[in-house]
Design a protein around this motif. Sequence first.
Motif, short mmCIF file in Angstrom:
data_model
loop_
_atom_site.label_atom_id
_atom_site.label_comp_id
_atom_site.label_asym_id
_atom_site.label_seq_id
_atom_site.Cartn_x
_atom_site.Cartn_y
_atom_site.Cartn_z
N LEU A 275 1.09 -1.22 0.20
CA LEU A 275 0.41 0.02 0.22
C LEU A 275 0.81 1.94 -0.06
CD1 LEU A 275 -2.90 0.88 0.35
CD2 LEU A 275 -2.40 1.45 3.07
N ILE A 276 0.71 2.42 -0.72
CA ILE A 276 1.70 3.44 -1.38
C ILE A 276 0.69 4.34 -0.95
CG2 ILE A 276 3.88 4.52 -3.05
CD1 ILE A 276 3.31 1.34 -3.76
N ILE A 277 0.87 5.17 -0.19
CA ILE A 277 0.50 6.56 0.14
C ILE A 277 1.37 7.59 -0.04
CG2 ILE A 277 -1.11 7.67 1.35
CD1 ILE A 277 -1.70 5.25 2.88
N LEU A 278 1.00 8.89 -0.67
CA LEU A 278 2.58 10.17 -1.25
C LEU A 278 1.58 11.02 -1.24
CD1 LEU A 278 3.70 8.32 -4.32
CD2 LEU A 278 4.45 8.15 -2.84
N ASN A 279 2.42 12.56 -0.62
CA ASN A 279 2.03 13.44 -0.81
C ASN A 279 2.22 14.53 -2.36
OD1 ASN A 279 1.37 16.04 -0.46
ND2 ASN A 279 2.70 16.87 1.54
N SER A 280 1.14 14.42 -2.43
CA SER A 280 1.50 14.45 -4.14
C SER A 280 1.93 16.30 -4.39
CB SER A 280 0.12 14.07 -4.62
OG SER A 280 -1.37 15.01 -4.30
N THR A 281 1.98 16.92 -3.34
CA THR A 281 2.26 18.32 -3.61
C THR A 281 2.61 18.57 -4.04
OG1 THR A 281 1.24 18.64 -1.20
CG2 THR A 281 2.48 20.41 -2.35
N ASN A 282 4.14 18.28 -4.42
CA ASN A 282 5.56 18.27 -5.61
C ASN A 282 5.79 17.27 -5.96
OD1 ASN A 282 6.14 20.94 -3.91
ND2 ASN A 282 6.71 19.41 -2.06
N LEU A 283 4.42 16.35 -6.88
CA LEU A 283 4.75 15.36 -7.65
C LEU A 283 3.69 15.57 -9.11
CD1 LEU A 283 4.28 12.27 -5.00
CD2 LEU A 283 6.60 13.08 -5.88
N SER A 284 4.44 14.96 -9.93
CA SER A 284 3.50 15.18 -11.48
C SER A 284 2.38 15.24 -11.29
CB SER A 284 3.90 14.32 -12.36
OG SER A 284 3.11 14.12 -12.85
N LYS A 285 0.57 15.97 -11.11
CA LYS A 285 -0.50 16.17 -11.44
C LYS A 285 -0.82 14.98 -12.98
CE LYS A 285 -0.46 18.39 -7.63
NZ LYS A 285 1.28 18.66 -7.85
N THR A 286 -0.32 14.70 -13.78
CA THR A 286 -0.55 13.90 -14.73
C THR A 286 0.01 12.40 -14.62
OG1 THR A 286 1.27 14.38 -16.03
CG2 THR A 286 -1.27 16.11 -16.18
N CYS A 287 1.12 12.39 -14.09
CA CYS A 287 1.44 10.83 -14.11
C CYS A 287 2.29 10.03 -12.99
CB CYS A 287 2.47 11.13 -15.34
SG CYS A 287 2.49 11.37 -17.42
N TYR A 288 2.76 9.13 -12.76
CA TYR A 288 2.71 8.55 -11.69
C TYR A 288 3.26 7.21 -12.49
CZ TYR A 288 4.12 6.13 -8.18
OH TYR A 288 5.00 5.35 -6.60
N TRP A 289 4.87 6.87 -11.82
CA TRP A 289 5.13 5.38 -11.82
C TRP A 289 6.24 5.09 -11.03
CZ3 TRP A 289 10.84 4.42 -11.84
CH2 TRP A 289 11.04 2.75 -12.27
N ASP A 290 5.79 3.49 -10.67
CA ASP A 290 6.76 3.06 -9.83
C ASP A 290 6.93 1.27 -10.61
OD1 ASP A 290 4.85 1.26 -9.07
OD2 ASP A 290 5.18 2.99 -6.72
N THR A 291 7.53 0.89 -9.65
CA THR A 291 7.42 -0.78 -10.36
C THR A 291 6.86 -1.60 -9.88
OG1 THR A 291 9.34 -1.43 -8.12
CG2 THR A 291 10.65 -0.64 -10.85
N PHE A 292 5.95 -1.22 -9.17
CA PHE A 292 4.54 -2.47 -8.43
C PHE A 292 3.50 -1.54 -9.22
CE2 PHE A 292 7.33 -3.05 -4.27
CZ PHE A 292 8.35 -3.71 -4.72
N ASN A 293 3.50 -0.87 -9.53
CA ASN A 293 2.15 0.11 -10.09
C ASN A 293 2.57 0.34 -12.06
OD1 ASN A 293 0.61 0.74 -8.23
ND2 ASN A 293 2.67 1.98 -7.37
N GLY A 294 3.42 0.62 -12.21
CA GLY A 294 3.70 0.74 -13.76
C GLY A 294 3.39 2.21 -13.71
N LEU A 295 3.16 2.04 -14.96
CA LEU A 295 3.13 3.89 -15.29
C LEU A 295 1.80 4.86 -15.42
CD1 LEU A 295 3.91 6.66 -16.75
CD2 LEU A 295 3.38 5.73 -18.16
N ILE A 296 0.54 5.13 -14.61
CA ILE A 296 -0.84 5.59 -14.86
C ILE A 296 -0.41 7.25 -15.29
CG2 ILE A 296 -2.46 6.02 -13.23
CD1 ILE A 296 -0.90 3.85 -10.96
N ASP A 297 -1.11 6.68 -16.08
CA ASP A 297 -1.88 8.11 -16.67
C ASP A 297 -3.27 8.99 -15.67
OD1 ASP A 297 -2.92 10.37 -18.30
OD2 ASP A 297 -2.94 9.71 -19.93
N LEU A 298 -2.02 9.85 -15.15
CA LEU A 298 -3.39 10.10 -14.20
C LEU A 298 -4.26 11.92 -14.85
CD1 LEU A 298 -1.14 10.87 -10.92
CD2 LEU A 298 -3.28 8.99 -11.62
N GLY A 299 -4.26 11.57 -16.20
CA GLY A 299 -5.42 12.99 -16.96
C GLY A 299 -3.75 13.33 -17.81
#
Length: 381
Positions: A182-206
Amino acid sequence: MKKLVLPLAILPFMISCKGQEKIDLSKLNLNEPTEKVINYDEDLLVGVETIEYPFCLLLEVENSEKYSFEGIDLKGQKIIFQINAEKLKTDSISRFGGAHIDLKPVKNEKELKSTLRSFNAENKIYGIRIEMKTPGLKSEILKKIELKFGKGTKNPNTDKGLYWNLKKQNRYIFFSPDYDRLIILNSTNLSKTCYWDTFNGLIDLGGCDNEKYTQELIKNATKPEDVKDKPILKIDKNWNVNHFIVGKSTEEDFVESQTNKNFERMEEINGSTGDINQIMYQNEYHDFYFYLSANKISPENRKENIIVAYAINDFRKVEISFENGLKVGMKFEDVVKLFDKKSIIDYEDLKFANYIEIKNGLYKTTLNFDEKRLFSGMFVK
């Protein structure tokens, strides 16, 4: 007697006369100072683990009894805190391989701060990764999340993965039961459109621009054309580099050589036993690495630690020559012609590959090629 009133903000860290209360990880703001979420009396490790996430520093807590999630006891589950580290936003760290681990024990505040400084890291967390070993725990945690935030969005890259993009709370939640996380992140300083890590792959957030996002992740990578003081390397016909023989040359041989310039010694530690699994000398600036086995009885004895592999990941960052006719930038098909078919592993499958594996006694030499199928790097193990 005056009554002591504790602010709600520090309730997750409240200490009672009977001992320390559990920290409810679901209630963290994910910007807490590191010392607020750990205890130096426990098993703590800090460093890089590319199987989890290569572009940040990890602070790992093992065998702890102090954490919970929405009232669910997390005793026995590994807890990993993510820390932003600008130095790790580079492509070299991700090319160590999918299972590269460089974590070391930390026993006190001084040791932790020293590591944070060495990685140009912040002294606060921005995310947590919670291990979920059992189906029962996964089910309990999912119910708590859905009760609070509703049904998640299906992760298209995994069988059972879900995610929540909680914009008002500036929070991402990634439920990854396929990988027990289970991964929980503060997204304040992260990309608002993309996310990637080895356990989730690339996710298009829009509106995800994958290329732009990837470049941001590795924004501190050194451009090959800007590299200075390139080491001079000579590869002989037996794949030895600068006379270092894989499986024979020692750590002492390397340390006393002229090649040992701008290298940093790293140790891979077994988190359960504290034993040294492997020693690595890394020159990140020139993308050049040596891997050594550690003597089980006396790992501090440099005469007993043996070079078992080396990697030169980008020929543009070194001055390299070969005795066997190879040249930097050679075409894939021209490289194949230099070797006997019998010496090439899985010769019949080469048309599907972007690398060539060559038998090398008890070892194997891997020749790597770039997107244009030009000879660009190598690994001997």
